[in-house]
Design a protein around this motif. Sequence first.
Motif, PDB file in Angstrom:
ATOM      1  N   ASP A   1      -9.128  -2.593  14.286  1.00 39.64           N
ATOM      2  CA  ASP A   1      -9.409  -1.123  14.993  1.00 39.64           C
ATOM      3  C   ASP A   1      -8.328  -0.170  15.298  1.00 39.64           C
ATOM      4  O   ASP A   1      -8.838   0.970  15.420  1.00 39.64           O
ATOM      5  CB  ASP A   1      -9.958  -1.409  16.164  1.00 39.64           C
ATOM      6  N   ALA A   2      -7.214  -0.303  15.356  1.00 36.40           N
ATOM      7  CA  ALA A   2      -6.139   0.538  15.432  1.00 36.40           C
ATOM      8  C   ALA A   2      -4.956   0.066  14.782  1.00 36.40           C
ATOM      9  O   ALA A   2      -4.586  -1.099  14.369  1.00 36.40           O
ATOM     10  CB  ALA A   2      -5.679   0.634  16.937  1.00 36.40           C
ATOM     11  N   VAL A   3      -3.915   1.010  14.495  1.00 43.90           N
ATOM     12  CA  VAL A   3      -2.844   0.795  13.814  1.00 43.90           C
ATOM     13  C   VAL A   3      -1.447   1.176  14.335  1.00 43.90           C
ATOM     14  O   VAL A   3      -1.492   2.260  15.129  1.00 43.90           O
ATOM     15  CB  VAL A   3      -2.925   1.634  12.381  1.00 43.90           C
ATOM     16  N   VAL A   4      -0.625   0.548  14.679  1.00 43.54           N
ATOM     17  CA  VAL A   4       0.743   0.754  15.132  1.00 43.54           C
ATOM     18  C   VAL A   4       1.850   0.579  14.064  1.00 43.54           C
ATOM     19  O   VAL A   4       1.877  -0.314  13.249  1.00 43.54           O
ATOM     20  CB  VAL A   4       1.059  -0.021  16.352  1.00 43.54           C
ATOM     21  N   MET A   5       2.656   1.730  14.022  1.00 41.11           N
ATOM     22  CA  MET A   5       3.794   1.687  13.072  1.00 41.11           C
ATOM     23  C   MET A   5       4.764   1.633  14.093  1.00 41.11           C
ATOM     24  O   MET A   5       5.346   2.639  14.899  1.00 41.11           O
ATOM     25  CB  MET A   5       3.765   2.800  12.155  1.00 41.11           C
ATOM     26  N   MET A   6       5.639   0.552  13.873  1.00 38.95           N
ATOM     27  CA  MET A   6       6.742   0.270  14.845  1.00 38.95           C
ATOM     28  C   MET A   6       8.139   0.167  13.857  1.00 38.95           C
ATOM     29  O   MET A   6       8.153  -0.616  13.039  1.00 38.95           O
ATOM     30  CB  MET A   6       6.726  -0.857  15.319  1.00 38.95           C
ATOM     31  N   PHE A   7       9.191   1.080  14.316  1.00 35.60           N
ATOM     32  CA  PHE A   7      10.377   1.172  13.170  1.00 35.60           C
ATOM     33  C   PHE A   7      11.393   2.025  14.131  1.00 35.60           C
ATOM     34  O   PHE A   7      10.990   2.708  14.983  1.00 35.60           O
ATOM     35  CB  PHE A   7       9.826   1.878  12.134  1.00 35.60           C
ATOM     36  N   PRO A   8      12.760   1.762  13.752  1.00 34.08           N
ATOM     37  CA  PRO A   8      13.685   2.512  14.011  1.00 34.08           C
ATOM     38  C   PRO A   8      13.715   3.625  13.300  1.00 34.08           C
ATOM     39  O   PRO A   8      13.401   3.733  12.128  1.00 34.08           O
ATOM     40  CB  PRO A   8      14.991   1.484  13.836  1.00 34.08           C
ATOM     41  N   PHE A   9      14.445   4.674  14.273  1.00 34.55           N
ATOM     42  CA  PHE A   9      14.496   6.137  13.229  1.00 34.55           C
ATOM     43  C   PHE A   9      15.682   6.198  12.580  1.00 34.55           C
ATOM     44  O   PHE A   9      16.727   6.261  13.034  1.00 34.55           O
ATOM     45  CB  PHE A   9      14.318   7.246  14.545  1.00 34.55           C
TER      46      PHE A   9
ATOM     47  N   MET B   1     -12.430  -5.842  23.029  1.00 30.74           N
ATOM     48  CA  MET B   1     -10.733  -5.632  22.936  1.00 30.74           C
ATOM     49  C   MET B   1     -10.651  -5.190  21.556  1.00 30.74           C
ATOM     50  O   MET B   1     -11.202  -6.070  20.648  1.00 30.74           O
ATOM     51  CB  MET B   1      -9.953  -6.926  23.252  1.00 30.74           C
ATOM     52  N   SER B   2      -9.972  -4.247  21.217  1.00 29.86           N
ATOM     53  CA  SER B   2      -9.459  -3.719  20.053  1.00 29.86           C
ATOM     54  C   SER B   2      -8.485  -5.096  19.204  1.00 29.86           C
ATOM     55  O   SER B   2      -7.711  -5.514  19.862  1.00 29.86           O
ATOM     56  CB  SER B   2      -8.901  -2.336  20.008  1.00 29.86           C
ATOM     57  N   ARG B   3      -9.013  -4.787  17.667  1.00 25.85           N
ATOM     58  CA  ARG B   3      -7.994  -5.654  17.156  1.00 25.85           C
ATOM     59  C   ARG B   3      -6.894  -4.683  16.524  1.00 25.85           C
ATOM     60  O   ARG B   3      -7.175  -3.579  15.991  1.00 25.85           O
ATOM     61  CB  ARG B   3      -8.777  -6.308  15.820  1.00 25.85           C
ATOM     62  N   ILE B   4      -5.813  -5.006  16.703  1.00 28.61           N
ATOM     63  CA  ILE B   4      -4.466  -4.081  16.460  1.00 28.61           C
ATOM     64  C   ILE B   4      -3.643  -4.371  15.576  1.00 28.61           C
ATOM     65  O   ILE B   4      -3.252  -5.689  15.489  1.00 28.61           O
ATOM     66  CB  ILE B   4      -3.647  -3.819  17.879  1.00 28.61           C
ATOM     67  N   LEU B   5      -3.385  -3.880  14.326  1.00 28.79           N
ATOM     68  CA  LEU B   5      -2.333  -4.269  13.343  1.00 28.79           C
ATOM     69  C   LEU B   5      -1.100  -3.340  13.732  1.00 28.79           C
ATOM     70  O   LEU B   5      -1.152  -2.218  13.626  1.00 28.79           O
ATOM     71  CB  LEU B   5      -2.880  -4.000  12.105  1.00 28.79           C
ATOM     72  N   VAL B   6      -0.058  -4.297  14.102  1.00 32.99           N
ATOM     73  CA  VAL B   6       1.360  -3.592  14.116  1.00 32.99           C
ATOM     74  C   VAL B   6       2.051  -3.850  12.809  1.00 32.99           C
ATOM     75  O   VAL B   6       2.424  -4.916  12.579  1.00 32.99           O
ATOM     76  CB  VAL B   6       2.072  -4.308  15.447  1.00 32.99           C
ATOM     77  N   LEU B   7       2.355  -2.879  12.445  1.00 34.94           N
ATOM     78  CA  LEU B   7       3.291  -2.833  10.925  1.00 34.94           C
ATOM     79  C   LEU B   7       4.712  -2.626  11.601  1.00 34.94           C
ATOM     80  O   LEU B   7       4.909  -1.383  12.082  1.00 34.94           O
ATOM     81  CB  LEU B   7       2.902  -1.658  10.059  1.00 34.94           C
ATOM     82  N   THR B   8       5.521  -3.584  11.287  1.00 32.17           N
ATOM     83  CA  THR B   8       6.855  -3.388  11.639  1.00 32.17           C
ATOM     84  C   THR B   8       7.831  -3.016  10.400  1.00 32.17           C
ATOM     85  O   THR B   8       7.387  -3.805   9.598  1.00 32.17           O
ATOM     86  CB  THR B   8       7.581  -4.772  12.696  1.00 32.17           C
ATOM     87  N   ALA B   9       8.758  -2.092  10.652  1.00 38.58           N
ATOM     88  CA  ALA B   9       9.385  -1.750   9.578  1.00 38.58           C
ATOM     89  C   ALA B   9      10.778  -1.808   9.750  1.00 38.58           C
ATOM     90  O   ALA B   9      11.242  -0.992  10.581  1.00 38.58           O
ATOM     91  CB  ALA B   9       9.050  -0.443   8.846  1.00 38.58           C
ATOM     92  N   HIS B  10      11.651  -2.660   9.601  1.00 37.34           N
ATOM     93  CA  HIS B  10      13.162  -2.327   9.653  1.00 37.34           C
ATOM     94  C   HIS B  10      13.934  -3.189   8.644  1.00 37.34           C
ATOM     95  O   HIS B  10      13.458  -4.246   8.038  1.00 37.34           O
ATOM     96  CB  HIS B  10      13.352  -3.627  10.964  1.00 37.34           C
ATOM     97  N   ARG B  11      14.764  -2.730   8.307  1.00 37.25           N
ATOM     98  CA  ARG B  11      15.723  -3.110   7.122  1.00 37.25           C
ATOM     99  C   ARG B  11      16.383  -4.423   7.344  1.00 37.25           C
ATOM    100  O   ARG B  11      16.309  -5.104   6.374  1.00 37.25           O
ATOM    101  CB  ARG B  11      16.759  -1.976   6.681  1.00 37.25           C
ATOM    102  N   THR B  12      16.808  -4.792   8.551  1.00 40.72           N
ATOM    103  CA  THR B  12      17.403  -5.984   8.852  1.00 40.72           C
ATOM    104  C   THR B  12      16.995  -6.559  10.115  1.00 40.72           C
ATOM    105  O   THR B  12      17.685  -6.533  11.107  1.00 40.72           O
ATOM    106  CB  THR B  12      19.002  -5.592   8.682  1.00 40.72           C
ATOM    107  N   PRO B  13      15.872  -6.923  10.248  1.00 36.25           N
ATOM    108  CA  PRO B  13      15.187  -7.408  11.301  1.00 36.25           C
ATOM    109  C   PRO B  13      15.964  -8.599  12.067  1.00 36.25           C
ATOM    110  O   PRO B  13      15.932  -8.456  13.464  1.00 36.25           O
ATOM    111  CB  PRO B  13      13.827  -7.787  11.118  1.00 36.25           C
ATOM    112  N   ASP B  14      16.455  -9.260  11.603  1.00 35.62           N
ATOM    113  CA  ASP B  14      17.156 -10.406  12.343  1.00 35.62           C
ATOM    114  C   ASP B  14      18.520  -9.849  12.820  1.00 35.62           C
ATOM    115  O   ASP B  14      19.154 -10.782  13.984  1.00 35.62           O
ATOM    116  CB  ASP B  14      17.678 -11.569  11.338  1.00 35.62           C
ATOM    117  N   GLU B  15      18.998  -8.941  12.719  1.00 40.74           N
ATOM    118  CA  GLU B  15      20.199  -8.058  13.064  1.00 40.74           C
ATOM    119  C   GLU B  15      20.030  -7.184  14.207  1.00 40.74           C
ATOM    120  O   GLU B  15      20.952  -6.477  15.008  1.00 40.74           O
ATOM    121  CB  GLU B  15      21.217  -7.391  12.010  1.00 40.74           C
ATOM    122  N   SER B  16      18.701  -6.948  14.663  1.00 42.36           N
ATOM    123  CA  SER B  16      18.302  -5.977  15.660  1.00 42.36           C
ATOM    124  C   SER B  16      17.758  -6.537  16.903  1.00 42.36           C
ATOM    125  O   SER B  16      16.564  -7.162  16.888  1.00 42.36           O
ATOM    126  CB  SER B  16      17.347  -4.958  15.194  1.00 42.36           C
ATOM    127  N   ARG B  17      18.416  -6.623  18.003  1.00 42.96           N
ATOM    128  CA  ARG B  17      17.944  -7.115  19.291  1.00 42.96           C
ATOM    129  C   ARG B  17      16.745  -6.306  19.628  1.00 42.96           C
ATOM    130  O   ARG B  17      15.917  -6.892  20.330  1.00 42.96           O
ATOM    131  CB  ARG B  17      19.056  -7.308  20.182  1.00 42.96           C
TER     132      ARG B  17
END
Length: 174
Positions: free
Chosen positions: A59-67, A1-17
């Motif tokens: 092993d893999a990189v995910v970038m998760m963000f609002p546009f 199973m691959s080890r995945i790094l998820v980089l989350t980028a949000h200015r105000t994460p607590d305000e985003s459902r």
Amino acid sequence: MSRILVLTAHRTPDESRINQALIAAQRPLPNVTLHELIRAYPDYRIDVAREQELLEAHDAVVMMFPFYWYSSPAILSEWQDAVLTYGFAYGSEGTRLHGKPLQLVVSTGGNAQAYTPEGYNRYPVADLLRPFNAMANLTGMDYLPPHLVQGVFDMSDERLAQEAAGVVQLLQKL
């Protein structure tokens, strides 16, 4: 199973459902490291050595963000500027990311139709994300087709749950 790094980028994460739901769905996955950049670096002072170690340990990189304004939030841009250095991520000696998949998970306020030639944004999201494709190319990463979560401004709770489950499935296939 691959080890995945998820980089989350949000200015105000607590305000985003949307952000909260996507993160909550991923949290139970044993092979996923969730790394919320704005929480780690609220002052935007990136610990380059730590971030490069995280990249090498996965092993893999995910970038998760609002546009935002046809790009990512500023914290992700700062992370790229600081971490993806010559000699580490690119250049004749910069081969540490070669072969690692790069997956984008991008949420948009507008629906899919808004990102067509006839829509108010005029261009497909994939076209607007080309700088990430170019970054993957320069760093030797394998750029995967972006996973889009669209129409979030009026998304129902039921659809949001489906979208979150879709992101989990996507990560399980990496």
